[in-house]
Design a protein around this motif. Structure first.
Motif, mmCIF file in Angstrom:
data_model
loop_
_atom_site.group_PDB
_atom_site.id
_atom_site.type_symbol
_atom_site.label_atom_id
_atom_site.label_comp_id
_atom_site.label_asym_id
_atom_site.label_seq_id
_atom_site.Cartn_x
_atom_site.Cartn_y
_atom_site.Cartn_z
ATOM 1 N N UNK A 172 -11.666 -4.536 -9.662
ATOM 2 C CA UNK A 172 -12.014 -4.079 -8.302
ATOM 3 C C UNK A 172 -10.773 -4.073 -7.418
ATOM 4 N N UNK A 173 -9.979 -5.093 -7.502
ATOM 5 C CA UNK A 173 -8.752 -5.157 -6.707
ATOM 6 C C UNK A 173 -7.778 -4.056 -7.118
ATOM 7 N N UNK A 174 -7.657 -3.826 -8.429
ATOM 8 C CA UNK A 174 -6.760 -2.773 -8.914
ATOM 9 C C UNK A 174 -7.221 -1.397 -8.434
ATOM 10 N N UNK A 175 -8.519 -1.154 -8.485
ATOM 11 C CA UNK A 175 -9.043 0.154 -8.050
ATOM 12 C C UNK A 175 -8.795 0.375 -6.554
ATOM 13 N N UNK A 176 -9.005 -0.658 -5.761
ATOM 14 C CA UNK A 176 -8.757 -0.514 -4.316
ATOM 15 C C UNK A 176 -7.275 -0.203 -4.074
ATOM 16 N N UNK A 177 -6.410 -0.936 -4.746
ATOM 17 C CA UNK A 177 -4.981 -0.713 -4.552
ATOM 18 C C UNK A 177 -4.576 0.680 -5.043
ATOM 19 N N UNK A 178 -5.120 1.088 -6.165
ATOM 20 C CA UNK A 178 -4.819 2.417 -6.696
ATOM 21 C C UNK A 178 -5.309 3.507 -5.745
ATOM 22 N N UNK A 179 -6.495 3.308 -5.173
ATOM 23 C CA UNK A 179 -7.033 4.287 -4.232
ATOM 24 C C UNK A 179 -6.167 4.346 -2.965
ATOM 25 N N UNK A 180 -5.680 3.193 -2.543
ATOM 26 C CA UNK A 180 -4.798 3.167 -1.365
ATOM 27 C C UNK A 180 -3.491 3.918 -1.649
#
Length: 182
Positions: free
Chosen positions: A14-22
């Motif tokens: 979840x943290x990786x996806x948020x960072x990737x989306x950012x």
């Protein structure tokens, strides 16, 4: 199995996806970036030290993967621009040249046999006038006369094809003609 547990990776997703989306500002590209990050993590599992922060390590891989992808995309765009600029300066569209070559070949085939043979030996086989005259068994002046008539016929055909409407009637390339209605 790897040195880090499956549950640890899933907890970091979840943290990786948020960072990737950012970073990418696009859901699909973010998912691809997370996927590439996990692949790199598996390939480089030996660099992970037991006790390190797994999420931080994965985030660093994600960030570096994103930077690598941006650099690669910028380099690809620069190369494509260079190639496009070079190609635009060096080559005309091949369709016109191909059609013009077809017209010239048709006109060459339509020449009388003696003119076509004389022009072929000199222009295509690159024989000298003397060699071509000897090959055909004719005097040099006769050869030059035949070549001159052949060239004139080819030029005349080319000139006729450049006139609007004539090419369509003679089987050549059709040309657009503007018609005025009063």
């Amino acid at each position: 199995m790897s040195i880090f547990g499956r549950h640890d990776i899933i907890a970091s997703l979840a943290s990786l996806r948020r960072y990737a989306r950012a970073l990418t500002r696009d859901h699909g590209r973010a998912e691809d970036l997370v996927h590439d990050t996990l692949l790199r993590a598996m390939e480089r599992a030996s660099t992970y030290r037991d006790g390190d922060n797994l999420s931080g390590w994965l985030r660093a891989i994600l960030h570096n993967t994103f930077i690598d992808q941006r650099r690669r995309a910028a380099a690809d765009a620069r190369r494509a621009g260079d190639v496009a600029g070079t190609a635009a300066n060096e080559a005309a569209p091949p369709q016109d040249a191909h059609l013009q070559l077809q017209d010239t070949m048709r006109a060459f085939e339509a020449l009388p046999d003696e003119q076509r043979a004389a022009l072929y030996l000199v222009a295509v086989e690159d024989l000298s006038y003397a060699e071509a005259a000897e090959t055909l068994g004719i005097p040099l002046g006769t050869l030059m006369s035949r070549i001159g008539r052949a060239r004139a016929a080819l030029r005349a055909t080319e000139d006729r094809n450049d006139q609007p409407g004539v090419a369509a009637l003679s089987g050549g390339r059709p040309r657009l003609v503007s018609v005025r209605h009063d």
